[in-house]
Design an enzyme around this catalytic site. Sequence first.
Site, PDB file in Angstrom:
ATOM      1  N   ASP A  62      27.597  68.055  68.343  1.00  0.00           N
ATOM      2  CA  ASP A  62      27.806  66.603  68.444  1.00  0.00           C
ATOM      3  C   ASP A  62      28.871  66.292  69.493  1.00  0.00           C
ATOM      4  OD1 ASP A  62      27.147  63.999  67.803  1.00  0.00           O
ATOM      5  OD2 ASP A  62      28.366  63.943  65.973  1.00  0.00           O
ATOM      6  N   VAL A  94      38.297  58.060  58.505  1.00  0.00           N
ATOM      7  CA  VAL A  94      39.516  58.691  59.012  1.00  0.00           C
ATOM      8  C   VAL A  94      40.645  57.658  59.017  1.00  0.00           C
ATOM      9  CG1 VAL A  94      40.574  59.937  60.934  1.00  0.00           C
ATOM     10  CG2 VAL A  94      38.157  60.295  60.406  1.00  0.00           C
TER      11      VAL A  94
HETATM   12  P1  ADP Z   1      33.002  61.648  61.721  1.00  0.00           P
HETATM   13  O1  ADP Z   1      32.447  62.931  61.186  1.00  0.00           O
HETATM   14  O2  ADP Z   1      32.947  60.551  60.737  1.00  0.00           O
HETATM   15  O3  ADP Z   1      32.444  61.290  63.072  1.00  0.00           O
HETATM   16  P2  ADP Z   1      35.391  62.466  63.151  1.00  0.00           P
HETATM   17  O4  ADP Z   1      36.070  63.737  62.777  1.00  0.00           O
HETATM   18  O5  ADP Z   1      34.603  62.457  64.402  1.00  0.00           O
HETATM   19  O6  ADP Z   1      34.550  61.949  61.900  1.00  0.00           O
HETATM   20  O7  ADP Z   1      36.477  61.311  63.242  1.00  0.00           O
HETATM   21  C1  ADP Z   1      36.087  59.966  63.456  1.00  0.00           C
HETATM   22  C2  ADP Z   1      37.073  59.279  64.372  1.00  0.00           C
HETATM   23  O8  ADP Z   1      38.390  59.312  63.814  1.00  0.00           O
HETATM   24  C3  ADP Z   1      37.211  59.951  65.738  1.00  0.00           C
HETATM   25  O9  ADP Z   1      36.245  59.491  66.651  1.00  0.00           O
HETATM   26  C4  ADP Z   1      38.606  59.536  66.137  1.00  0.00           C
HETATM   27  O10 ADP Z   1      38.612  58.229  66.678  1.00  0.00           O
HETATM   28  C5  ADP Z   1      39.356  59.509  64.817  1.00  0.00           C
HETATM   29  N1  ADP Z   1      40.039  60.801  64.609  1.00  0.00           N
HETATM   30  C6  ADP Z   1      39.524  61.914  64.039  1.00  0.00           C
HETATM   31  N2  ADP Z   1      40.430  62.902  64.011  1.00  0.00           N
HETATM   32  C7  ADP Z   1      41.533  62.416  64.604  1.00  0.00           C
HETATM   33  C8  ADP Z   1      42.821  62.967  64.904  1.00  0.00           C
HETATM   34  N3  ADP Z   1      43.159  64.215  64.558  1.00  0.00           N
HETATM   35  N4  ADP Z   1      43.718  62.178  65.543  1.00  0.00           N
HETATM   36  C9  ADP Z   1      43.408  60.914  65.862  1.00  0.00           C
HETATM   37  N5  ADP Z   1      42.229  60.336  65.600  1.00  0.00           N
HETATM   38  C10 ADP Z   1      41.292  61.074  64.988  1.00  0.00           C
HETATM   39 MG    MG Z   2      32.657  62.074  65.000  1.00  0.00          MG
END
Ligand code: ADP
Ligand code: MG
Length: 507
Positions: free
Chosen positions: A171, A66
């Site tokens: 999760d 991300v």
């Molecule tokens: P993964 O499937 O790899 O766990 P996530 O969707 O949980 O991916 O995103 C990983 C991390 O990226 C999150 O824990 C957060 O810290 C950051 N993140 C994800 N989406 C956002 C968002 N919309 N705004 C800010 N940070 C985000």
């Molecule tokens: Mg995640």
Amino acid sequence: MELESKSHCDEQHPHQAEDTSRKHMQNSKLSAGIKKDIEKLYEAVPQLVNVFKIKEKIGEGTFSSVYLATAQLQTGCEEKMALKHLIPTSHPLRIAAELQCLTVAGGQDNVMGVKYCFRKNDHVVIVMPYLEHESFLDILNSLSFEEVKEYMFNLFKALRRIHHFGIVHRDVKPSNFLYNRRLKQYALVDFGLAQGIPDTKIELLKTVHSEGQQDSVHHSAQRSVFGERNFNIYCSTYQENSNTKLIRQSKMIDLSSRKLVTKKKITSTKAVSNGVGRKAASGCPSNLTCDCYATDRVCSVCLSRCQQVAPRAGTPGFRAPEVLTKCPTQTTAIDMWSAGIVFLSLLSGRYPFYKASDDLTALAQIMTVRGSRETIQAAKTFGKSVLCTQVVPAQNLRTLCEKLRGTNSSCNRSQGDMPSKSGDDSALPVEVDKQCAPETLRKEIQHLKSCQEGDGASEIKATDMKGWDQVPDEAYDLLDKLLDLNPATRITAKDALLHPFFKDMSV
Ligand code: ADP
Ligand code: MG
Ligand code: ZN
């Protein structure tokens, strides 16, 4: 299958990808590795070049990276966005399902929405509004009781919304519930493991919720709070000991779930030959049965099992008992259990609360808090038999949390004296993974006991208490209802919002 969504054009022409990406990163103090990742992303999905300046990497898990990016708006303003680049090996159905969760359920009630989606070949980038957020571990012990209450209230709002759509998130944990303390903003993210209940309103979840696809479409690797690299939060590396795991499994798992495991493995092997689950189990005996069940011996069949015997979604320490025992019918109640574990962390000041590398350790840890008889009894209601040679009583939740939080000083002090490995602040000892079940329990009981033999003298001044000296019984009543071992009676998100604990909040 169409993956692009909403308003944005996916098919813009790539303009000089390399030049532009270099220009975008001129200012940076970024590490060479991250710079390279950003450059690669621009190359893989050139449409991004015209729209976004990718600033930094903010998260990296097993299945995605991300990034923080800014978009130049027509008004001249810059808007911050989060770009989630899914690993190219993700199954298209899985990706589409994640996207559909965000587009259908997201954008309201603390559920993250989606702005655009870009795709080129097998590279997919989901663009979301950026929510700056805290590291849970950093703020855990500075939160006021009122803030904790608001946090939980807002988490239940998000869960009520997704459960209304028949989405099981699977999760739920702090790194997937973004929290901006200053703005009091919250967002549930990451539908990468979501599944649907049978009548889900998310069409694509109907195709990913079946057992067989869970293995192939689903991730073959388990997620963990420890292995995940989130640049906003604390992280440490963690290695599982596969031998220990196999031995432990053979000791406690019941026969019916073994059959399930074998069945699943056959499906996942089939998926491999379809070219779907590239990383799924390979080279494992798939259709052998075993007879060491309920003995203290481990047969060769069990020893030759591969590590990912039955991939289950989620993170061990947050998994509900019915997930840990591989109950085939799992509902939205599993998210409520995970929310209960988050609440337990917030009330006790310990995160992660349960630090377990595998399901049986996690189950043993649950027993030390909720009681072994109670756990065994509950497992029976959903058709699972759990063996446990030792009886451990259920703990009083208030007593447990107050002792761990350090309102009762001696435990806190002795914990502080211990050398702590990479910020390990779990409530329960880590070394337990090396032991088999009875040992595990004994150690955990000892640890908890040592936390409870405090003298009770608290030297913290009332002014510093931030409401922690007046935690109402309703808080622990709600916690008890969330950590109900029986999913059939566990409180729902809708009812949690109506619980007396939240009587002064407006739904
Ligand atoms: P993964 O499937 O790899 O766990 P996530 O969707 O949980 O991916 O995103 C990983 C991390 O990226 C999150 O824990 C957060 O810290 C950051 N993140 C994800 N989406 C956002 C968002 N919309 N705004 C800010 N940070 C985000
Ligand atoms: Mg995640
Ligand atoms: Zn065996």
